[in-house]
Structure formats: structure tokens, C-alpha cells
Design a protein around this motif. Structure first.
Motif: not given
Length: 58
Positions: A44-58
Motif C-alpha cells: 500500500l502507498t499513500s502517494r497519489t499525486k497524478g494517479m488515478r485512484i480506482r474505487r474499491p471493488p464491491n
């Protein structure tokens, strides 16, 4: 982003992306999973700058 061997050994490893998402769902901060090029497991990483964050699977 490249994970060094020392960082890989210190981080928690998850066998599947679903396991990583389960931990993220309980986290108080924004995290995202990624597959490590060294151990081929998920970290896991907290680096999200410039990244497209995917929603968690349901």
C-alpha cells in the motif's frame, strides 16, 4: 515508482489485490495498492499525486 529491497521488506505484503483493498477500506487515510516489482505481492502507498485512484471493488 520503484520499491527498493529495504522498503519492500519493511512494508506489509498482501497476496491479492482484494486483500489490500480490504485493509484500505478500514484505513483512515487515502491509500492505493500496487504490485511490487521485487516480491510480486501487493503493498500500500499513500502517494497519489497524478494517479488515478480506482474505487474499491464491491
Amino acid at each position: 515508482m520503484r520499491t527498493t529491497l529495504g522498503i519492500c521488506r519493511k512494508k506489509a505484503c498482501y497476496d491479492t489485490e482484494d486483500e489490500a483493498w480490504a485493509v484500505i477500506a478500514r484505513a483512515a487515510i487515502v491509500l492505493r495498492p500496487y504490485r511490487c516489482a521485487l516480491c510480486r505481492k501487493f503493498h500500500l502507498t499513500s502517494r497519489t499525486k497524478g494517479m488515478r485512484i480506482r474505487r474499491p471493488p464491491n
